[in-house]
Design an enzyme around this catalytic site. Structure first.
Site, mmCIF file in Angstrom:
data_model
loop_
_atom_site.group_PDB
_atom_site.id
_atom_site.type_symbol
_atom_site.label_atom_id
_atom_site.label_comp_id
_atom_site.label_asym_id
_atom_site.label_seq_id
_atom_site.Cartn_x
_atom_site.Cartn_y
_atom_site.Cartn_z
ATOM 1 N N HIS A 266 0.827 -1.209 0.000
ATOM 2 C CA HIS A 266 0.000 0.000 0.000
ATOM 3 C C HIS A 266 0.868 1.269 0.000
ATOM 4 O O HIS A 266 0.733 2.127 -0.883
ATOM 5 C CB HIS A 266 -0.913 -0.028 1.232
ATOM 6 C CG HIS A 266 -1.852 1.131 1.327
ATOM 7 N ND1 HIS A 266 -3.151 1.078 0.878
ATOM 8 C CD2 HIS A 266 -1.681 2.395 1.804
ATOM 9 C CE1 HIS A 266 -3.739 2.257 1.073
ATOM 10 N NE2 HIS A 266 -2.866 3.071 1.647
ATOM 11 N N GLU A 267 1.780 1.357 0.950
ATOM 12 C CA GLU A 267 2.630 2.559 1.018
ATOM 13 C C GLU A 267 3.549 2.633 -0.204
ATOM 14 O O GLU A 267 3.857 3.716 -0.701
ATOM 15 C CB GLU A 267 3.460 2.570 2.310
ATOM 16 C CG GLU A 267 2.653 2.550 3.616
ATOM 17 C CD GLU A 267 1.598 3.649 3.703
ATOM 18 O OE1 GLU A 267 1.775 4.716 3.087
ATOM 19 O OE2 GLU A 267 0.575 3.426 4.397
ATOM 20 N N HIS A 270 1.756 4.408 -2.941
ATOM 21 C CA HIS A 270 1.856 5.871 -2.768
ATOM 22 C C HIS A 270 3.231 6.366 -3.233
ATOM 23 O O HIS A 270 3.352 7.375 -3.922
ATOM 24 C CB HIS A 270 1.709 6.236 -1.282
ATOM 25 C CG HIS A 270 0.299 6.254 -0.776
ATOM 26 N ND1 HIS A 270 -0.677 7.036 -1.323
ATOM 27 C CD2 HIS A 270 -0.288 5.605 0.282
ATOM 28 C CE1 HIS A 270 -1.814 6.865 -0.648
ATOM 29 N NE2 HIS A 270 -1.601 5.995 0.334
ATOM 30 N N GLU A 296 -4.665 7.879 -3.125
ATOM 31 C CA GLU A 296 -5.176 6.625 -2.556
ATOM 32 C C GLU A 296 -5.477 5.620 -3.662
ATOM 33 O O GLU A 296 -5.375 4.413 -3.448
ATOM 34 C CB GLU A 296 -6.426 6.943 -1.725
ATOM 35 C CG GLU A 296 -6.831 5.871 -0.751
ATOM 36 C CD GLU A 296 -5.874 5.658 0.421
ATOM 37 O OE1 GLU A 296 -4.960 6.502 0.624
ATOM 38 O OE2 GLU A 296 -6.013 4.640 1.118
#
Lengths: 502, 502
Positions: A266-267, A270, A296
């Site tokens: 997830h990170e 980003h 997001e």
């Protein structure tokens, strides 16, 4: 050099300086979270506040006002990048300048108290304690909206802070469609007789091995370790100092490897966004993701559409097995895939799975919009919250700690932020649809562990632009249409239909 | 509040802001050395330069000039701390303001080129390549001295930058006495028949264990890990963000544990100084060690007078053995003590032992003083360097790489800096003498591994004051006398006499 060009050069120098301050501030923040010695923290807060207020001053200075006044009439003869920088500075100038200074200072004090009281209230499970602070926060937000102004609806102005161009009119329609599809789907899956075993996930997985596996996945995704680093924090985050230095953090649980692995994916999503912003935008305010929602969309694209995809695990499951202590030895890929895609309504948003996540967000959106539009009072919150959880997810909190007090956002005054999470998921589904059209071999690439063409597609259509394009422009140009919940609904219906054989 | 008090408050606020910038700059530096991703380095240099030039501007601004002009006439009615801050700001103001801006800018460009050329010259072993740059650097330095002014001798002005109050007159006398004692002592030891075996030192010592042992020593010394952290870099250093955040770094060599252990003790000595500066001085320019010399006295006190003391190893040798891979199993404490105190003239300063170290410094002092006083030209450097090494240490470099090109200091324009290293050692010997008088149980404390009373003595007499007292005040008040080389000479004569049985 003519007067206009000279003024333009000075303006660019000025924003470059602001950006340098911002990079220093971001480093101070990162350091504070990752390893700053605790006895230095008070003085560090001082330093942080000095530099932050300096940037604030620069963004609202007479010098900035003069640049805006001098350059705006010639906006259309400026180079595209300068023009967008100017617009960005103007937006920030107005946002910061329209609120009377005294009022803003009062608000900052209130906000900091409110967060502290919220923490205490949550601990003591006592909404009444927090209620007067939240009432004041809502009141300030409404006053700010009066100063900032609004076109159709007051809440639009708050939305615009996080998702420029998004409106209540649009969101009401999109969220209603999503909600009306998700509620029965969640209900159906709840009633499905399919019983998925996922107990085997929760065995001891050495942290060093979790880290090594996560790093392998990150590299394969295209996260560039020469332009970033991975550290450990309680609350994982991504922070961009500049495109050559985009850092991420994660958290390890020895008995639940999913936290670190899906967390770094997830990170990493980003971070890959920030690492691939065009070098032309370095040292300008355009050198970040264009909105919370588009940001997001990148993290969720990687976490859900790639990281929970069958094809992804076709390639990565054998690797994961190698790093594990043998917990998967008798588990087939199909069993594993099902286990990491279990869905079950929960009370806590941050523990929600992809199927139920948007309902948590829609509940919050409906409530905060009603607060801002005077259709709901703060004291009614716990009741309304619980009713909506019952209605949308079929479960009800036993106390406010696991209900209305669970998130810090309202205590911090972040009204208008929650929708970004669901918007990100909606956008991601639309990008997912489009990338499969543009790259028909998409599933085979996943099976071969070759994620590079996918990363390149995202860079071409999204990453490179930074804030040079608005979120809805990005979406339109990448997918050929505006926001459309159909794609996410289809994805979730098909995927969970298959997982739960309904 | 009267006008003066108001002005004083504004002044303190102003210096607090400068200090906040400095902390951010120090963090940028630390991060760059310890782990910043390499692709972000260019943009980082930009950020570093923006903040640095901002601090420079503040130190020479009209606002600063006004504070100095308004407050100086009332200096004696100001509180002691404010008075010293004012003096410090005035010193810096004059230092920065007296040099014409254009000249200084030219110098900065030259300095950066000069460092690059020096690196190349050292690599290619080619002094001629570096010579024209060094000539220019010396020339600029002499012009700077004209602008800054000087009392007795030109070189005094350079000394004063690093060791306020120190003069050529004083230093000539002190260094002559030291040199005249050291040259025959080094000679005697060279001729001693004593053959100390120290081969056993250089076996594989796992890096993790070196780290664990170093951290134990640091804790015992009084380095506070809640107000600091230990990282790894090629060139070890200590950096203070504020007294609650003083970081050190070290370097590990698997086959020479001494590097990391004596290195962390050395940097730990610097750090303990900064950690124990009085909290009253936080956020002022007084919140650092008072001079390069006094700073070095603290690192050398710990490294040599404690870390190479027999009593220290009485306690720590068994611990070191536990961390090692068995390399000391058949080695007695006496053998070990001798081995870590082997002395042998080397060509390279940073590899020198405590006995010969000061001679390396004195050579550099004599040469740079002669350059500034026009008693020597740059092109004569290699010859003079080699002659002095022959005369003082009895050895001669075969090339300039291991001779005159070994240090970066002159390339970087740091004339006047070298003496601090020897001054630090001289001061440390005087503190060592005094601490033994004040704490008669000193050797027993070392044997028991109880270093706290020693740390407290140093804090009481040195650390707490930061820049509130000048270096020579500190020395005088702590030991009751001025600088006196007798103590270091006695210490070295006795210690090495015993180690080499002469």
């Amino acid at each position: 050099m003519g007067y206009l060009e000279e003024n333009e050069q000075d303006f660019l120098k000025y924003v470059k300086k602001m950006r340098a301050y911002q990079e220093a501030i971001n480093l101070l923040f990162w350091d504070l979270r990752t390893g700053a010695p605790k006895k230095g923290v008070n003085q560090r807060a001082e330093v942080y506040s000095v530099l932050s207020s300096e940037v604030f001053k620069m963004s609202t200075s007479e010098e900035m006002a003069a640049y805006i006044a001098n350059l705006s009439p010639h906006e259309n003869s400026l180079p595209e990048i300068t023009k967008r920088i100017l617009q960005e500075c103007k937006r920030e100038y107005n946002q910061n300048k329209k609120i009377p200074h005294q009022l803003y200072k009062e608000y900052i004090v209130l906000q900091s108290k409110s967060e502290n009281v919220w923490e205490q209230a949550r601990e003591e499970n006592n909404f009444k304690l927090f209620q007067p602070y939240l009432e004041k926060i809502v009141d300030y937000k409404k006053r700010f909206i009066e100063y900032w102004g609004y076109d159709e609806q007051k809440y639009d102005t708050l939305l615009d802070l996080y998702e420029p161009g998004m409106t209540v009119a649009k969101l009401d329609q999109v969220f209603a469609e999503l909600r009306n599809a998700l509620i029965p789907l969640v209900q159906k899956i709840k009633l499905s007789p399919q019983n998925i075993n996922h107990d085997f996930l929760f065995q001891r997985f050495p942290i060093e091995n979790q880290k090594a596996f996560s790093m392998e996945v990150l590299k394969r995704m295209g996260y560039d370790f020469e332009a970033g680093r991975l550290d450990e924090t309680i609350h994982p985050f991504e922070i961009s100092l500049n495109p050559g230095d985009v850092r991420i953090t994660t958290r390890y649980d020895e008995y639940d490897w999913r936290l670190a692995v899906f967390g770094t994916i997830h990170e990493g999503g980003h971070a890959i966004y920030e690492q691939n912003i065009s070098k032309e935008l370095i040292a300008t305010p355009l050198c970040n993701g264009t909105s919370m929602g588009i940001h997001e969309s990148q993290s969720l694209f990687y976490e859900n559409f790639i990281g929970r995809h069958y094809g992804f695990w076709t390639y990565h499951y054998p690797l994961l097995k190698n790093y594990s202590n043998g917990q998967f030895d008798s588990i087939s890929l199909d069993q594993f895939y099902q286990a990491v895609n279990v869905s079950k309504p929960t009370l806590i948003r941050i523990e929600a799975d992809e199927l139920t996540y948007c309902l948590h967000i829609i509940i919050r959106y409906e409530i905060e919009k009603a607060l801002i539009h005077d259709q709901l009072s703060v004291k009614e919150l716990p009741r309304v919250w619980n009713e909506k959880y019952k209605e949308y997810l079929g479960i009800q909190p036993e106390d406010d700690r696991t209900g209305v007090l669970q998130d810090v956002h309202w205590a911090a005054g972040d009204f208008g932020y929650f929708p970004s999470y669901a918007l990100g998921f909606l956008y991601a589904a639309q990008f997912y649809q489009q990338v499969q059209k543009d790259i028909p071999e998409f599933p085979f690439l996943l099976e071969k562990g070759n994620l590079q063409p996918i990363r390149k597609w995202l860079t071409t259509h999204i990453h490179q632009y930074g804030k040079l394009k608005k979120p809805l422009e990005i979406l339109q140009e990448a997918t050929g249409e505006g926001i459309n919940p159909k794609y996410l609904i289809d994805y979730l219906t098909k995927k969970y239909g298959a997982v739960y054989s309904i």
